[in-house]
Design a protein around this motif. Structure first.
Motif, PDB file in Angstrom:
ATOM      1  N   UNK A 166       0.855  -1.243   0.029  1.00 45.79           N
ATOM      2  CA  UNK A 166       0.050   0.014   0.235  1.00 45.79           C
ATOM      3  C   UNK A 166       0.833   1.307   0.186  1.00 45.79           C
ATOM      4  N   UNK A 167       0.711   2.248  -0.787  1.00 44.68           N
ATOM      5  CA  UNK A 167       1.102   3.375  -1.195  1.00 44.68           C
ATOM      6  C   UNK A 167       0.723   4.401  -0.003  1.00 44.68           C
ATOM      7  N   UNK A 168       1.757   5.199   0.419  1.00 48.26           N
ATOM      8  CA  UNK A 168       1.369   6.343   1.443  1.00 48.26           C
ATOM      9  C   UNK A 168       1.984   7.550   1.146  1.00 48.26           C
ATOM     10  N   UNK A 169       1.974   8.693   1.719  1.00 49.79           N
ATOM     11  CA  UNK A 169       2.602   9.747   1.547  1.00 49.79           C
ATOM     12  C   UNK A 169       3.654  10.106   2.923  1.00 49.79           C
ATOM     13  N   UNK A 170       4.767  10.196   2.689  1.00 46.11           N
ATOM     14  CA  UNK A 170       5.995  10.552   3.649  1.00 46.11           C
ATOM     15  C   UNK A 170       6.240  11.941   3.607  1.00 46.11           C
ATOM     16  N   UNK A 171       6.153  12.559   4.936  1.00 47.70           N
ATOM     17  CA  UNK A 171       6.342  14.046   4.999  1.00 47.70           C
ATOM     18  C   UNK A 171       7.488  14.329   6.079  1.00 47.70           C
ATOM     19  N   UNK A 172       8.232  15.408   6.158  1.00 47.81           N
ATOM     20  CA  UNK A 172       8.744  15.793   7.211  1.00 47.81           C
ATOM     21  C   UNK A 172       8.027  16.087   8.271  1.00 47.81           C
ATOM     22  N   UNK A 173       8.841  15.849   9.493  1.00 48.84           N
ATOM     23  CA  UNK A 173       8.128  16.332  10.650  1.00 48.84           C
ATOM     24  C   UNK A 173       8.013  17.659  10.868  1.00 48.84           C
ATOM     25  N   UNK A 174       6.744  18.129  11.288  1.00 49.36           N
ATOM     26  CA  UNK A 174       6.491  19.564  11.546  1.00 49.36           C
ATOM     27  C   UNK A 174       5.895  20.155  10.107  1.00 49.36           C
ATOM     28  N   UNK A 175       5.558  19.236   9.242  1.00 48.90           N
ATOM     29  CA  UNK A 175       4.925  19.497   7.847  1.00 48.90           C
ATOM     30  C   UNK A 175       3.604  19.635   7.905  1.00 48.90           C
ATOM     31  N   UNK A 176       2.826  20.722   7.305  1.00 48.98           N
ATOM     32  CA  UNK A 176       1.539  20.963   7.540  1.00 48.98           C
ATOM     33  C   UNK A 176       0.634  19.567   7.284  1.00 48.98           C
ATOM     34  N   UNK A 177       1.196  18.720   6.651  1.00 44.42           N
ATOM     35  CA  UNK A 177       0.118  17.344   6.339  1.00 44.42           C
ATOM     36  C   UNK A 177       0.613  16.175   7.711  1.00 44.42           C
TER      37      UNK A 177
END
Length: 298
Positions: A166-177
């Motif tokens: 399953x694909x997911x979005x990886x974001x930096x810590x503190x990112x708006x998402x």
């Protein structure tokens, strides 16, 4: 019509040598014995198979047809003898496997390791390739087994289901998402991406999904490996889309955040691909069965 395998093998030798004397020498038989075998074979099929010339022989149209079938039959017999011998001596062989990064980083290495533990006489050459390159390698025979993920087209190759991810979005810590549990892909497109290699199946999927959303896909940087992509996300150069199994170790260390994707295509199917299942070696078939059994509980 019942054919004698010895006679068929002699016929193939005569066709390859183009001369009864040379064929007799290769088969360690008298020329008269070769002639008798060919005569019996022509009587059996009811038509001439050889054209006799002053300095040798050639094949009639019927002989050309028989040569093709005889070679195939003899190859199958040789392969059968080889595979049965493996049961006596222990399975041996060498299988070339090409796979996409999603399979290599998640489950495939452990499953191949368990296969090699069971069959220590087997060698496996494992190479990472893009989905398109995997399909080309299997089609031209460079690889006997390939592992690809949707939406890679297999162009007439034979395929069987393997694992899914399953694909997911990886974001930096503190990112708006970072505080969101899940989003639609259109929401992710509001931010710059760290993208994969342009020829990868993941890159194709991202481009198609962005086009379906009617929004541009901004890729601030592209990386050739999943590890590099995650590292670039950590340094806040963008967000990324990768399998959850790839993102999980980085998320467990608090280095990035995983945001789910509320898209049906985020659940991907992987496939094992081969050129022709009937032509697979015994050990390649055994490997495919092992991989399918390993994936079954998942």
């Amino acid at each position: 019509m019942r054919h004698d395998l010895v006679t068929l093998r002699i016929f193939v030798t005569v066709a390859e040598c183009g001369n009864l004397t040379r064929a007799a020498a290769r088969e360690h038989l008298a020329v008269s014995a070769i002639s008798k075998r060919i005569a019996e074979l022509e009587a059996l099929v009811g038509t001439p198979l050889l054209q006799r010339y002053h300095r040798g022989v050639g094949l009639t149209p019927a002989g050309q047809a028989l040569l093709q079938h005889a070679r195939q039959m003899l190859q199958l017999i040789d392969r059968m003898d080889l595979e049965l011998g493996e049961f006596v001596a222990g399975a041996k062989g060498h299988v070339h496997v090409h796979a996409v990064a999603s399979a290599l980083i998640q489950h495939l290495p452990d499953e191949i390791e368990s296969f090699l533990t069971r069959y220590p006489g087997v060698r496996i050459s494992l190479e990472e390739r893009t989905g398109k390159a995997v399909v080309l390698a299997v089609a031209d025979g460079s690889a006997e087994v390939g592992v690809v993920a949707d939406p890679t087209p297999v162009y007439g190759l034979s395929s069987v289901p393997y694992r899914s991810d399953r694909l997911a979005i990886g974001v930096p810590t503190g990112h708006p998402l970072a505080r969101r549990k899940s989003i639609r892909f259109a929401q992710a497109l509001d931010y710059a991406f760290v993208g994969p290699h342009g020829d990868s199946s993941l890159a194709v999927l991202m481009a198609e999904a962005a086009a379906a959303c009617g929004k541009p896909l901004e890729q601030r940087v592209q990386a050739s490996s999943f590890e590099a992509m995650c590292r670039l996300v950590e340094t806040r150069l963008g967000i990324t889309m990768l399998p959850e199994g790839v993102l999980a170790p980085y998320a467990a260390q608090g280095r990035i955040r995983i945001v789910g994707l509320k898209e049906p295509w985020a659940q991907r199917q992987m496939h094992l691909v081969v050129r022709d299942p009937r032509q697979l070696s015994h050990i390649a078939r055994t490997l495919i069965e092992h991989l399918q059994r390993s994936a079954a509980p998942a």
